[in-house]
Enzyme design. Structure first.
Site, PDB file in Angstrom:
ATOM      1  N   LYS A   1       0.847  -1.194   0.000  1.00  0.00           N
ATOM      2  CA  LYS A   1       0.000   0.000   0.000  1.00  0.00           C
ATOM      3  C   LYS A   1       0.877   1.237   0.000  1.00  0.00           C
ATOM      4  O   LYS A   1       1.855   1.324   0.740  1.00  0.00           O
ATOM      5  CB  LYS A   1      -0.897  -0.010   1.238  1.00  0.00           C
TER       6      LYS A   1
ATOM      7  N   SER B   1      -4.906   3.839 -16.864  1.00  0.00           N
ATOM      8  CA  SER B   1      -3.947   3.377 -15.863  1.00  0.00           C
ATOM      9  C   SER B   1      -3.587   4.454 -14.860  1.00  0.00           C
ATOM     10  O   SER B   1      -4.136   5.546 -14.875  1.00  0.00           O
ATOM     11  CB  SER B   1      -2.670   2.857 -16.515  1.00  0.00           C
TER      12      SER B   1
ATOM     13  N   TYR C   1      -4.329  -0.309 -13.587  1.00  0.00           N
ATOM     14  CA  TYR C   1      -3.027  -0.971 -13.594  1.00  0.00           C
ATOM     15  C   TYR C   1      -1.924   0.074 -13.597  1.00  0.00           C
ATOM     16  O   TYR C   1      -2.139   1.226 -13.937  1.00  0.00           O
ATOM     17  CB  TYR C   1      -2.899  -1.923 -14.787  1.00  0.00           C
TER      18      TYR C   1
END
Length: 117
Positions: free
Chosen positions: A9, A25, A58
Site C-alpha cells: 500500500k 492506468s 493498472y
C-alpha cells in the site's frame, strides 16, 4: 484454500496529474513502485480520500524521483490534482502463508510524494 490479502500500500499519496486523453492506468514514480514492490502492469485498487471514489486500474512506470502520481484515461474523471489517494495491491496466498505475511506500507512525503528515508 487461497485468500486474497493486502500485498502493498502507498498510503496518502498526492495526485499530481489527471490525463483524460491517455489510454488508461495510473502512472507512479518508479521509486514509489520499488518501495511498494509494485511492477508495471500490476492491478491496483485506488481509493480517493477527497471524494470517496474507489476503482481498479493498472500501474505504468513514472519517471524515477519525479513524485508523479497521474491517473490516466477514464480514471482521470474520478480524481483531481492534489487529491489524496491510497494505492493498494493484493496477492493470492494459501491460508497458512497469509497468516504470517506482512504487507509493505509506504507513507510518501505529503508534498513531494518522495519515498521516506
Amino acid at each position: 484454500m487461497m485468500i486474497e490479502v493486502l500485498k502493498s500500500k502507498i498510503h496518502c499519496a498526492r495526485v499530481t496529474e489527471a490525463d483524460l486523453h491517455y489510454m488508461g492506468s495510473i502512472t507512479i514514480d518508479e521509486d514509489l513502485m520499488d518501495a511498494a514492490r509494485l511492477v508495471a502492469g500490476e492491478k491496483v485498487y485506488i481509493v480517493d480520500n477527497n471524494n470517496g471514489q474507489r476503482f481498479e486500474t493498472y500501474v505504468i512506470k513514472g519517471t524515477r524521483g519525479s513524485g508523479k502520481i497521474c491517473l490516466n484515461g477514464a480514471a482521470a474523471r474520478l480524481v483531481q490534482p492534489d487529491d489524496i489517494i491510497i494505492i493498494m495491491s493484493f496477492a493470492l496466498m494459501d491460508y497458512e502463508e497469509a497468516k504470517a505475511f506482512q504487507p509493505v506500507i509506504i507513507f510518501p512525503d505529503p508534498l513531494t510524494n518522495k519515498v521516506p528515508k
